[in-house]
Design a protein around this motif. Structure first.
Motif, PDB file in Angstrom:
ATOM      1  N   PHE A  53      78.854  94.119  50.912  1.00 16.01           N
ATOM      2  CA  PHE A  53      77.964  93.668  49.845  1.00 16.01           C
ATOM      3  C   PHE A  53      78.672  92.538  49.118  1.00 16.01           C
ATOM      4  CE2 PHE A  53      75.842  93.709  45.758  1.00 16.01           C
ATOM      5  CZ  PHE A  53      74.532  94.029  46.082  1.00 16.01           C
ATOM      6  N   ALA A  54      78.090  91.339  49.154  1.00 12.79           N
ATOM      7  CA  ALA A  54      78.762  90.187  48.546  1.00 12.79           C
ATOM      8  C   ALA A  54      77.744  89.169  48.048  1.00 12.79           C
ATOM      9  CB  ALA A  54      79.687  89.529  49.560  1.00 12.79           C
ATOM     10  N   LEU A  55      78.074  88.532  46.953  1.00 12.83           N
ATOM     11  CA  LEU A  55      77.289  87.441  46.381  1.00 12.83           C
ATOM     12  C   LEU A  55      78.161  86.194  46.435  1.00 12.83           C
ATOM     13  CD1 LEU A  55      74.707  86.550  44.843  1.00 12.83           C
ATOM     14  CD2 LEU A  55      75.908  87.151  42.722  1.00 12.83           C
ATOM     15  N   SER A  56      77.658  85.135  47.075  1.00 14.85           N
ATOM     16  CA  SER A  56      78.491  83.939  47.249  1.00 14.85           C
ATOM     17  C   SER A  56      77.632  82.681  47.310  1.00 14.85           C
ATOM     18  CB  SER A  56      79.333  84.055  48.521  1.00 14.85           C
ATOM     19  OG  SER A  56      78.487  84.141  49.647  1.00 14.85           O
ATOM     20  N   TYR A  59      69.779  91.182  36.277  1.00 21.57           N
ATOM     21  CA  TYR A  59      70.628  90.251  35.537  1.00 21.57           C
ATOM     22  C   TYR A  59      70.468  90.511  34.047  1.00 21.57           C
ATOM     23  CZ  TYR A  59      73.133  86.131  34.057  1.00 21.57           C
ATOM     24  OH  TYR A  59      74.054  85.293  33.475  1.00 21.57           O
ATOM     25  N   ASP A  60      71.571  90.857  33.391  1.00 20.75           N
ATOM     26  CA  ASP A  60      71.607  91.043  31.949  1.00 20.75           C
ATOM     27  C   ASP A  60      72.069  89.720  31.353  1.00 20.75           C
ATOM     28  OD1 ASP A  60      72.219  91.601  29.299  1.00 20.75           O
ATOM     29  OD2 ASP A  60      73.090  93.565  29.756  1.00 20.75           O
ATOM     30  N   GLU A 113      76.311  81.719  35.864  1.00 18.04           N
ATOM     31  CA  GLU A 113      75.673  80.546  36.474  1.00 18.04           C
ATOM     32  C   GLU A 113      74.211  80.817  36.792  1.00 18.04           C
ATOM     33  OE1 GLU A 113      78.147  79.056  39.728  1.00 18.04           O
ATOM     34  OE2 GLU A 113      79.786  80.257  38.927  1.00 18.04           O
ATOM     35  N   ASN A 114      73.530  79.809  37.271  1.00 18.61           N
ATOM     36  CA  ASN A 114      72.179  79.972  37.774  1.00 18.61           C
ATOM     37  C   ASN A 114      72.269  80.600  39.173  1.00 18.61           C
ATOM     38  OD1 ASN A 114      69.617  79.722  38.817  1.00 18.61           O
ATOM     39  ND2 ASN A 114      69.356  77.589  38.232  1.00 18.61           N
ATOM     40  N   PRO A 115      71.647  81.766  39.391  1.00 24.92           N
ATOM     41  CA  PRO A 115      71.783  82.435  40.689  1.00 24.92           C
ATOM     42  C   PRO A 115      70.974  81.802  41.824  1.00 24.92           C
ATOM     43  CG  PRO A 115      70.374  83.711  39.243  1.00 24.92           C
ATOM     44  CD  PRO A 115      70.902  82.557  38.439  1.00 24.92           C
ATOM     45  N   GLU A 116      70.095  80.871  41.502  1.00 22.17           N
ATOM     46  CA  GLU A 116      69.281  80.256  42.557  1.00 22.17           C
ATOM     47  C   GLU A 116      70.181  79.530  43.555  1.00 22.17           C
ATOM     48  OE1 GLU A 116      65.578  78.809  42.090  1.00 22.17           O
ATOM     49  OE2 GLU A 116      65.061  80.112  40.410  1.00 22.17           O
ATOM     50  N   ALA A 124      71.177  90.031  57.482  1.00 19.86           N
ATOM     51  CA  ALA A 124      71.997  90.710  56.479  1.00 19.86           C
ATOM     52  C   ALA A 124      72.333  89.819  55.293  1.00 19.86           C
ATOM     53  CB  ALA A 124      73.284  91.232  57.119  1.00 19.86           C
ATOM     54  N   VAL A 125      71.900  88.555  55.327  1.00 16.83           N
ATOM     55  CA  VAL A 125      72.158  87.636  54.213  1.00 16.83           C
ATOM     56  C   VAL A 125      70.849  86.987  53.814  1.00 16.83           C
ATOM     57  CG1 VAL A 125      73.405  85.556  53.494  1.00 16.83           C
ATOM     58  CG2 VAL A 125      74.516  87.179  55.043  1.00 16.83           C
ATOM     59  N   GLN A 126      70.580  86.981  52.520  1.00 17.43           N
ATOM     60  CA  GLN A 126      69.347  86.364  51.977  1.00 17.43           C
ATOM     61  C   GLN A 126      69.741  85.421  50.844  1.00 17.43           C
ATOM     62  OE1 GLN A 126      66.127  87.137  52.979  1.00 17.43           O
ATOM     63  NE2 GLN A 126      66.614  88.835  54.335  1.00 17.43           N
ATOM     64  N   THR A 127      68.973  84.355  50.676  1.00 17.07           N
ATOM     65  CA  THR A 127      69.192  83.411  49.581  1.00 17.07           C
ATOM     66  C   THR A 127      68.361  83.834  48.385  1.00 17.07           C
ATOM     67  OG1 THR A 127      69.580  81.632  51.158  1.00 17.07           O
ATOM     68  CG2 THR A 127      69.079  80.979  48.911  1.00 17.07           C
ATOM     69  N   LEU A 128      69.010  83.930  47.224  1.00 16.30           N
ATOM     70  CA  LEU A 128      68.313  84.336  46.006  1.00 16.30           C
ATOM     71  C   LEU A 128      67.387  83.250  45.509  1.00 16.30           C
ATOM     72  CD1 LEU A 128      71.174  86.108  44.027  1.00 16.30           C
ATOM     73  CD2 LEU A 128      69.603  87.063  45.699  1.00 16.30           C
TER      74      LEU A 128
END
Length: 163
Positions: A85-88, A34-35, A118-121, A159-163
Motif C-alpha cells: 500500500f503506497a501513495l506516490s 483527507y482531513d 499537497e494537492n493529491p491530484e 494494482a495502481v490507480q491515479t487519484l
C-alpha cells in the motif's frame, strides 16, 4: 460394499464442507479520507482475518500467524502493508504511519495515516494487498477528498490507480 443414498449424500456433504473456503470471495475495503485542517489522510483497511493470516504466512516463509487484538504481530502487519500500500508521485513516496490494527469477528481493521499537505491530484495509489496470495483478490477503496468522493477498484494487473 453397498453405499446407501443417505451415506452417499453425507459423504458428499462432508467432502464439500471440509474443503470449502470460509468465504467465496477475496476482498478488502479501504476508507481513505483527507482531513484538510490536519493535512492528513486517515485510512482504515478492512481485510478478512484468515486471508490476512495467509498473506502474512506466505510473506514470512510459511510462518503461522494468528491475528488477535494485543498479539505480537504488529511489526509483521506493518511491514506487509508498507510493501503493498503506497501513495506516490514521480518525485517521491508519501510516508505512511502505521497506527495499529483491530480484530473483530472475521475481519481485521488496519489503521494508517499519511501526513499530506499537497494537492493529491495526479498522485498514484498502489493497493496490491493479498494479490500475490489470491488471484481473484479485489481491493475496493472509497476516497473522500475536498473535491468530492471517488471509488477505485484494484485487482491483479490494476494494482495502481491515479487519484
Amino acid at each position: 460394499m453397498k453405499i446407501t443414498r443417505l451415506t452417499f449424500l453425507l459423504l458428499i456433504f462432508w467432502l464439500t464442507s471440509s474443503f470449502a473456503p470460509k468465504h467465496q470471495y477475496h476482498v478488502s475495503v479501504t476508507q481513505m479520507k483527507y482531513d484538510k485542517p490536519a493535512k492528513t489522510f486517515e485510512i482504515s483497511i478492512r481485510i478478512f482475518t484468515d486471508d490476512l493470516e495467509k498473506g502474512l504466512s506466505e510473506d514470512n516463509n510459511k510462518r503461522v500467524f494468528t491475528i488477535k487484538n494485543n498479539d505480537q504481530n504488529n511489526s509483521f502487519v506493518e511491514h506487509y502493508i508498507r510493501k503493498h500500500f503506497a501513495l506516490s508521485n514521480a518525485q517521491r513516496k508519501a510516508e505512511i504511519q502505521y497506527v495499529g490494527k483491530e480484530e473483530e469477528a472475521d475481519a481485521t481493521w488496519i489503521y494508517l495515516e499519511i501526513p499530506f499537505s499537497e494537492n493529491p491530484e495526479g498522485w498514484k495509489l498502489q493497493n496490491s494487498i493479498l494479490m500475490e496470495t489470491f488471484d481473484d483478490q479485489v481491493n475496493m477503496m472509497n476516497l473522500k477528498l475536498p473535491s468530492g468522493p471517488k471509488t477505485f477498484l484494484y485487482k491483479k494487473g490494476q494494482a495502481v490507480q491515479t487519484l
